[in-house]
Write a protein that holds these residues in place. Sequence first.
Motif, mmCIF file in Angstrom:
data_model
loop_
_atom_site.group_PDB
_atom_site.id
_atom_site.type_symbol
_atom_site.label_atom_id
_atom_site.label_comp_id
_atom_site.label_asym_id
_atom_site.label_seq_id
_atom_site.Cartn_x
_atom_site.Cartn_y
_atom_site.Cartn_z
ATOM 1 N N GLY A 1 56.395 3.869 36.682
ATOM 2 C CA GLY A 1 57.482 3.080 37.251
ATOM 3 C C GLY A 1 56.995 1.835 37.968
ATOM 4 N N TYR A 2 57.619 1.512 39.098
ATOM 5 C CA TYR A 2 57.231 0.350 39.888
ATOM 6 C C TYR A 2 57.671 0.539 41.333
ATOM 7 N N VAL A 3 57.093 -0.295 42.207
ATOM 8 C CA VAL A 3 57.369 -0.253 43.646
ATOM 9 C C VAL A 3 57.515 -1.686 44.137
ATOM 10 N N TYR A 4 58.454 -1.917 45.050
ATOM 11 C CA TYR A 4 58.535 -3.197 45.760
ATOM 12 C C TYR A 4 57.870 -3.030 47.125
ATOM 13 N N ASN A 5 57.059 -4.002 47.495
ATOM 14 C CA ASN A 5 56.412 -3.973 48.806
ATOM 15 C C ASN A 5 56.658 -5.297 49.528
ATOM 16 N N THR A 6 57.196 -5.203 50.748
ATOM 17 C CA THR A 6 57.488 -6.383 51.562
ATOM 18 C C THR A 6 56.582 -6.392 52.787
ATOM 19 N N LYS B 1 56.570 -11.943 52.326
ATOM 20 C CA LYS B 1 56.507 -11.912 50.858
ATOM 21 C C LYS B 1 56.937 -10.534 50.366
ATOM 22 N N LYS B 2 57.546 -10.528 49.193
ATOM 23 C CA LYS B 2 57.961 -9.287 48.552
ATOM 24 C C LYS B 2 57.405 -9.276 47.138
ATOM 25 N N ASN B 3 56.615 -8.257 46.825
ATOM 26 C CA ASN B 3 55.983 -8.165 45.519
ATOM 27 C C ASN B 3 56.467 -6.926 44.772
ATOM 28 N N LYS B 4 56.562 -7.061 43.466
ATOM 29 C CA LYS B 4 56.829 -5.918 42.601
ATOM 30 C C LYS B 4 55.509 -5.481 41.981
ATOM 31 N N ILE B 5 55.141 -4.222 42.198
ATOM 32 C CA ILE B 5 53.896 -3.690 41.653
ATOM 33 C C ILE B 5 54.254 -2.693 40.564
ATOM 34 N N SER B 6 53.790 -2.945 39.365
ATOM 35 C CA SER B 6 54.220 -2.173 38.202
ATOM 36 C C SER B 6 53.185 -1.136 37.776
ATOM 37 N N GLN B 7 53.608 -0.276 36.878
ATOM 38 C CA GLN B 7 52.757 0.797 36.362
ATOM 39 C C GLN B 7 51.404 0.262 35.897
ATOM 40 N N GLU C 1 49.081 -0.867 37.978
ATOM 41 C CA GLU C 1 48.550 -1.842 38.927
ATOM 42 C C GLU C 1 48.186 -1.183 40.252
ATOM 43 N N LEU C 2 47.245 -1.812 40.940
ATOM 44 C CA LEU C 2 46.762 -1.352 42.242
ATOM 45 C C LEU C 2 47.197 -2.351 43.302
ATOM 46 N N TYR C 3 47.645 -1.842 44.455
ATOM 47 C CA TYR C 3 47.948 -2.759 45.558
ATOM 48 C C TYR C 3 47.406 -2.197 46.868
ATOM 49 N N ILE C 4 47.159 -3.113 47.801
ATOM 50 C CA ILE C 4 46.486 -2.762 49.049
ATOM 51 C C ILE C 4 47.323 -3.244 50.232
ATOM 52 N N ILE C 5 47.503 -2.368 51.214
ATOM 53 C CA ILE C 5 48.156 -2.726 52.472
ATOM 54 C C ILE C 5 47.154 -2.487 53.585
ATOM 55 N N ASP C 6 46.722 -3.553 54.226
ATOM 56 C CA ASP C 6 45.753 -3.425 55.319
ATOM 57 C C ASP C 6 46.405 -2.758 56.521
ATOM 58 N N GLY D 1 58.134 -0.339 51.862
ATOM 59 C CA GLY D 1 58.065 -0.029 50.446
ATOM 60 C C GLY D 1 59.419 0.429 49.945
ATOM 61 N N GLU D 2 59.791 0.008 48.733
ATOM 62 C CA GLU D 2 61.101 0.348 48.179
ATOM 63 C C GLU D 2 61.002 0.664 46.697
ATOM 64 N N VAL D 3 61.823 1.619 46.271
ATOM 65 C CA VAL D 3 62.016 1.917 44.857
ATOM 66 C C VAL D 3 63.516 2.099 44.641
ATOM 67 N N PRO D 4 64.129 1.373 43.701
ATOM 68 C CA PRO D 4 65.558 1.540 43.455
ATOM 69 C C PRO D 4 65.914 2.994 43.131
ATOM 70 N N GLU D 5 67.121 3.421 43.524
ATOM 71 C CA GLU D 5 67.534 4.810 43.315
ATOM 72 C C GLU D 5 67.554 5.199 41.840
ATOM 73 N N SER D 6 67.721 4.216 40.966
ATOM 74 C CA SER D 6 67.792 4.503 39.529
ATOM 75 C C SER D 6 66.408 4.576 38.882
ATOM 76 N N GLN D 7 65.348 4.423 39.683
ATOM 77 C CA GLN D 7 63.995 4.336 39.150
ATOM 78 C C GLN D 7 63.181 5.576 39.506
#
Length: 215
Positions: free
Chosen positions: A95-100, A140-146, A148-153, A160-166
């Motif tokens: 899936g994917y995740v939004y990170n703000t 900033k708000k990024n979409k991180i997709s299947q 992919e790696l992301y880092i939060i210091d 972090g957000e994921v739509p209810e339909s996802q």
Amino acid sequence: MIKNQFTNNFFESFRDSYIKRNVKEISSYCNSIITHLNKQDLILHPLGFYYCNVFDFSNGEKIRIHIWSDKGNRIIPLMDIHNHYYNVISFVFKGYVYNTIYDVTENEPFTHTLYQGSYDKNGKRILEKTDEKFNLIPLKKNKISQGELYIIDKSEVHKGEVPESQFSITFVFTEKPVEPNPQVFGRINGKDTYEFPLIEVNNEEIEYIIENASA
């Protein structure tokens, strides 16, 4: 439990792949682990996702699985802007995740109040309001997709957000933890205390998650 299905050396190597930021290796380890996921491993988090603590290292670092289901009524978190006492190294397995990321200042007008988070001996999540007020501005708000790696210091405040339909799954490595001091930002006019007891999981939803996690 998942950790009983693998050796300590397996998890040490898995951690090394995170340290090296080697996405191909991380993906391979995740594929090996996900097939051993069972409903006894999953706990419902107050932020609306299911999580599984896969392995604890001697220095306090952990590997966890986070799962957002698209079945049933997902919990709507009251306060989802927060920091961590470790660096979050997260791999999106499905899936994917939004990170703000937010800029936090003490400048007026204040938008949020700081809450201090803790857990009692029964696992109940407790948030207590402080007198500290802040101005939070989304940077900033990024979409991180299947895949992919992301880092939060640990110095960053995020949501972090994921739509209810996802349906989404992430494997999270909690890198270089320090003394726990989780900070959560809530409404200025929020209550003095919020309590979130452990919630009994929905067996039908758990079976759906298990079926779809490795599909």
